[in-house]
Design a protein around this motif. Structure first.
Motif, PDB file in Angstrom:
ATOM      1  N   ILE A   9       0.784  -1.605  -0.404  1.00  0.00           N
ATOM      2  CA  ILE A   9       0.477  -0.243   0.096  1.00  0.00           C
ATOM      3  C   ILE A   9       1.048   1.272  -0.038  1.00  0.00           C
ATOM      4  O   ILE A   9       1.365   1.153   1.069  1.00  0.00           O
ATOM      5  CB  ILE A   9      -0.770   0.074   1.090  1.00  0.00           C
ATOM      6  CG1 ILE A   9      -1.286  -1.342   1.168  1.00  0.00           C
ATOM      7  CG2 ILE A   9      -1.628   0.900   1.152  1.00  0.00           C
ATOM      8  CD1 ILE A   9      -1.923  -1.316   2.638  1.00  0.00           C
ATOM      9  N   LYS A  51       0.733  -7.042  -5.304  1.00  0.00           N
ATOM     10  CA  LYS A  51      -0.088  -6.308  -5.293  1.00  0.00           C
ATOM     11  C   LYS A  51      -0.380  -5.278  -4.847  1.00  0.00           C
ATOM     12  O   LYS A  51       0.426  -4.570  -3.713  1.00  0.00           O
ATOM     13  CB  LYS A  51      -1.429  -7.198  -5.254  1.00  0.00           C
ATOM     14  CG  LYS A  51      -2.724  -6.264  -5.393  1.00  0.00           C
ATOM     15  CD  LYS A  51      -4.074  -7.120  -5.525  1.00  0.00           C
ATOM     16  CE  LYS A  51      -5.276  -6.427  -4.783  1.00  0.00           C
ATOM     17  NZ  LYS A  51      -6.021  -6.318  -4.088  1.00  0.00           N
ATOM     18  N   THR A  53      -1.798  -1.585  -4.010  1.00  0.00           N
ATOM     19  CA  THR A  53      -2.823  -0.366  -3.979  1.00  0.00           C
ATOM     20  C   THR A  53      -2.213   1.751  -3.375  1.00  0.00           C
ATOM     21  O   THR A  53      -1.349   1.285  -2.813  1.00  0.00           O
ATOM     22  CB  THR A  53      -3.475  -0.513  -2.838  1.00  0.00           C
ATOM     23  OG1 THR A  53      -4.412  -1.726  -3.182  1.00  0.00           O
ATOM     24  CG2 THR A  53      -4.918   0.592  -2.685  1.00  0.00           C
ATOM     25  N   ALA A  67     -12.515   5.404  -6.685  1.00  0.00           N
ATOM     26  CA  ALA A  67     -11.399   3.907  -7.017  1.00  0.00           C
ATOM     27  C   ALA A  67     -11.581   3.439  -7.846  1.00  0.00           C
ATOM     28  O   ALA A  67     -12.157   3.208  -8.366  1.00  0.00           O
ATOM     29  CB  ALA A  67     -11.935   3.067  -6.139  1.00  0.00           C
ATOM     30  N   ARG A  69      -8.885   0.903 -11.782  1.00  0.00           N
ATOM     31  CA  ARG A  69      -7.568   0.476 -11.735  1.00  0.00           C
ATOM     32  C   ARG A  69      -6.768   1.599 -12.537  1.00  0.00           C
ATOM     33  O   ARG A  69      -7.454   1.590 -14.144  1.00  0.00           O
ATOM     34  CB  ARG A  69      -7.864  -0.620 -12.457  1.00  0.00           C
ATOM     35  CG  ARG A  69      -7.969  -1.720 -11.024  1.00  0.00           C
ATOM     36  CD  ARG A  69      -8.922  -3.471 -11.118  1.00  0.00           C
ATOM     37  NE  ARG A  69      -7.914  -4.175 -11.104  1.00  0.00           N
ATOM     38  CZ  ARG A  69      -7.071  -4.244  -9.732  1.00  0.00           C
ATOM     39  NH1 ARG A  69      -7.351  -3.035  -9.304  1.00  0.00           N
ATOM     40  NH2 ARG A  69      -6.233  -5.115  -9.472  1.00  0.00           N
ATOM     41  N   GLN A  74      -4.589  -0.697  -8.048  1.00  0.00           N
ATOM     42  CA  GLN A  74      -5.518   0.112  -7.500  1.00  0.00           C
ATOM     43  C   GLN A  74      -5.407   0.814  -7.494  1.00  0.00           C
ATOM     44  O   GLN A  74      -4.664   1.506  -6.675  1.00  0.00           O
ATOM     45  CB  GLN A  74      -6.376  -1.073  -6.673  1.00  0.00           C
ATOM     46  CG  GLN A  74      -7.416  -0.626  -6.162  1.00  0.00           C
ATOM     47  CD  GLN A  74      -8.150  -1.675  -4.752  1.00  0.00           C
ATOM     48  OE1 GLN A  74      -7.421  -2.450  -5.202  1.00  0.00           O
ATOM     49  NE2 GLN A  74      -8.869  -0.699  -4.955  1.00  0.00           N
TER      50      GLN A  74
END
Length: 182
Positions: A9, A51, A53, A67, A69, A74
């Motif tokens: 994140i 992954k 974000t 939000a 992509r 993300q």
């Protein structure tokens, strides 16, 4: 540093303020700095498999947040009256599990402490930038090491008469009596 099951994140505006290249872009146009950050993170995500974000603070922007992509990342803009730090803390709680590690990239000392207290690992802006640069170097090195592709990879494997038949077929021909059948 990170494994494919892990989640990273990223405090987007914190990275922009900490990386000289992005800070310079921000002075000219904030949107360009955000786009460049997303490009760098997308490349890193593709390389590392982690992954990612990215959270951007929209604390003073009215609305319900957004939000979406982009480049398979993300991207989150916080809700009205929600800071990026609050959003990141919520995400850490939602994403933390036994099977994966959650990392939070920020140089904000308070946010690092809170994220760590919720079970996330800390990554500073400098550490993330170094990981991205290392990934780029490894990709470039792998590209340079790769031998040029062979024009015909079967050339050393097939008998010359079989190669001749296949070449005639490739050029639109057919087998003839002279090709012989075995």
């Amino acid at each position: 540093m990170l494994n494919r099951e892990d989640v990273l994140i990223v405090d987007g505006y914190n990275m922009i303020g900490a990386w000289p290249e992005l800070e310079k872009l921000k002075l000219e146009r904030l949107e360009d700095a955000r786009d460049r950050l997303l490009d760098l993170l997308a490349e890193y995500q593709s390389y590392s498999g982690v992954k990612i974000t990215v959270v951007f603070d929209a604390f003073r922007v009215p609305g319900a947040g957004a939000a979406f992509r982009q480049h398979r990342l993300q991207v989150l803009f916080t809700r009205e009256k929600e800071t990026a730090d609050e959003c990141i803390e919520r995400l850490v709680g939602d994403m933390k599990s036994v099977r994966r590690n959650v990392y939070v990239a920020t140089s904000d000392q308070v946010e690092q402490t809170v994220a760590f207290g919720r079970g996330a690992f800390r990554v500073t802006a400098r550490e993330l930038r170094l990981a991205i640069e290392e990934g780029r170097r490894e990709i470039e090195s792998a590209i340079r090491r790769e031998p040029p592709p062979k024009r015909n990879p079967l050339a050393g494997v097939l008998r010359p008469d079989v190669q001749l038949r296949l070449e005639r077929l490739r050029r639109g021909g057919t087998f003839s009596e002279e090709d012989g059948e075995e």
